[in-house]
Scaffold this active site. Structure first.
Site, PDB file in Angstrom:
ATOM      1  N   ALA A  26       4.853   4.164  -4.210  1.00 58.91           N
ATOM      2  CA  ALA A  26       4.619   3.465  -5.473  1.00 58.91           C
ATOM      3  C   ALA A  26       3.513   4.103  -6.426  1.00 58.91           C
ATOM      4  O   ALA A  26       3.921   4.259  -7.464  1.00 58.91           O
ATOM      5  CB  ALA A  26       4.135   2.046  -5.151  1.00 58.91           C
ATOM      6  N   GLN A  32       0.767  -1.130  -0.122  1.00 57.65           N
ATOM      7  CA  GLN A  32       0.184  -0.027   0.027  1.00 57.65           C
ATOM      8  C   GLN A  32       0.929   1.282  -0.086  1.00 57.65           C
ATOM      9  O   GLN A  32       0.614   2.384   0.768  1.00 57.65           O
ATOM     10  CB  GLN A  32      -0.902  -0.087   1.135  1.00 57.65           C
ATOM     11  N   SER A  33       2.135   1.191  -0.903  1.00 62.47           N
ATOM     12  CA  SER A  33       2.628   2.351  -0.739  1.00 62.47           C
ATOM     13  C   SER A  33       2.428   3.524  -1.463  1.00 62.47           C
ATOM     14  O   SER A  33       2.188   3.387  -2.717  1.00 62.47           O
ATOM     15  CB  SER A  33       4.112   1.860  -1.380  1.00 62.47           C
ATOM     16  N   ASN A  34       2.638   4.511  -0.695  1.00 63.09           N
ATOM     17  CA  ASN A  34       2.230   5.866  -1.261  1.00 63.09           C
ATOM     18  C   ASN A  34       3.437   6.359  -2.515  1.00 63.09           C
ATOM     19  O   ASN A  34       3.080   6.861  -3.574  1.00 63.09           O
ATOM     20  CB  ASN A  34       2.331   6.917  -0.357  1.00 63.09           C
TER      21      ASN A  34
END
Ligand SMILES: Cc1ncc(COP(=O)(O)O)c(C=O)c1O
Length: 351
Positions: free
Chosen positions: A101, A97-99
């Protein structure tokens, strides 16, 4: 980027001017991706509710592409480095759930590059938040069970791209991956100071969600200018055992690349790990309360994973009396807002 290209300044006997620092930053390879400068908004209803200092919010959630956030600032340096290597495909290892990314895919799209995201985690049943946006943006997403598999999949993506006559760049291995954030937050800090100064104000303290990279830039800005405001980082992760040492090391590498003779020592780094709550990526009660308070007093949406926890720290410090009514506290909103959709149950009314 070559540090040799930038002449080292002599040992500083006097503080630098903002223009001197901007001139140093201007020598770095960079592509324009973010909407800068971001606004600085006063938050009078939040301040009134807390009964302490004046509060300003630096809107780095409004950097533009795909819901914005702090990473678009550092991607201006990271992507320039990738471009200088002739890359047409970005490969990056991040969390499910990386910002970062999401913002990397948006940046690559703007530059006409493809992105292969190698994310730790599994494909969820319900695709939401950052992952949903990354899919919408067209990322080629691959999931890895752990760091070892993540590296194997990233290396396979590099080989596969080369076999198809592409030129991949593994973003995590760029020599200035971390320093890009420090450069970015030197500039963000200069923007804050300039906006406050236009109103005849100076900050007492900056708050930012930090695992070391952006805070390194804030500290560098303060030290280079010879200013004395506090820089308080609130971390959302226990992944790094010694954030002060990590922050200082990133700051010193960034200063070296800018040809600046300055040293940040770990004891100069104020980073509070008391607001992580149940763990990285898991909302906390205090963080959720802070998200709700910002929304209901100022109409500003934080996220429960990073900025909400940072706001919880700032609120706790205000409530314990760290600041008086003449103090100016600046909360840097680093983005991350798509996470509220991943945690939709938190704000769904119970019937
Ligand atoms: C919304 C948000 N705030 C803060 C951070 C931490 O930033 P840094 O890595 O510069 O310390 C992150 C990192 O992913 C983030 O996504």
């Amino acid at each position: 980027m070559s540090a040799d290209a930038i002449t080292t300044l002599p040992a500083r006997s006097a503080p630098l001017l903002p223009a001197d620092i901007r001139a140093r930053l201007a020598m770095l390879p960079r592509v324009r991706l973010a909407c800068l400068p971001t606004p600085l908004h006063e938050a009078p209803r939040l301040a009134h509710h807390l009964g302490g200092p004046r509060i300003f919010i630096k809107r780095d959630d409004l950097t533009g592409a795909a819901f914005g956030g702090n990473k678009l600032r550092n991607l201006e340096f990271r992507m320039a480095a990738a471009q200088s290597l002739g890359a047409d495909t970005i490969v990056v290892e991040l969390d499910q759930q990386s910002n970062s990314a999401r913002q990397t895919v948006a940046a690559a799209n703007k530059l006409g590059m493809r992105t292969i995201l190698v994310l730790q985690g599994a494909m969820p049943d319900d695709v939401q938040g950052n992952l949903l946006v990354s899919f919408l943006l067209g990322a080629d997403v691959r999931f890895a069970a752990d760091r070892t598999e993540q590296r194997q999949l990233a290396e396979a993506a590099l080989r596969e791209t080369e076999a198809a006559d592409g030129t991949p760049c593994l973003l995590n291995d760029l020599p200035m991956f971390d320093e890009g954030s420090a450069f970015a937050y030197i500039e963000s800090t200069l923007e804050i100071l300039e906006d406050l100064s236009a109103e005849g104000l100076e900050p007492s303290c900056l708050y930012m969600s930090s695992s070391g990279k952006g805070q390194a830039g804030q500290l560098l800005a303060r030290e280079l200018l010879g200013a004395d405001f506090q820089v308080r980082g609130i971390t959302a992760t226990a992944e790094f055992s010694d954030i002060p040492a990590r922050t200082a090391a990133i700051a010193n590498r960034a200063a070296h690349r800018l040809g600046l003779d300055i040293e940040i020592r770990p004891e100069m780094v104020d980073n509070d790990d008391a607001f992580i709550g149940p763990g990285y990526g898991l909302p906390s009660d205090a963080g959720n309360d802070a998200v709700q308070l910002f929304a209901r007093t100022e109409g500003i949406v934080l996220d429960p994973i990073y900025t909400g926890k940072c706001a919880a720290g700032m609120i706790a410090h205000i409530r314990r009396g760290d600041f008086g009514p003449d103090d100016i506290v600046v909360f840097v909103h680093t983005g991350g807002t798509p996470a509220i959709f991943t945690h939709n149950a938190l704000w769904t009314p119970q019937t």
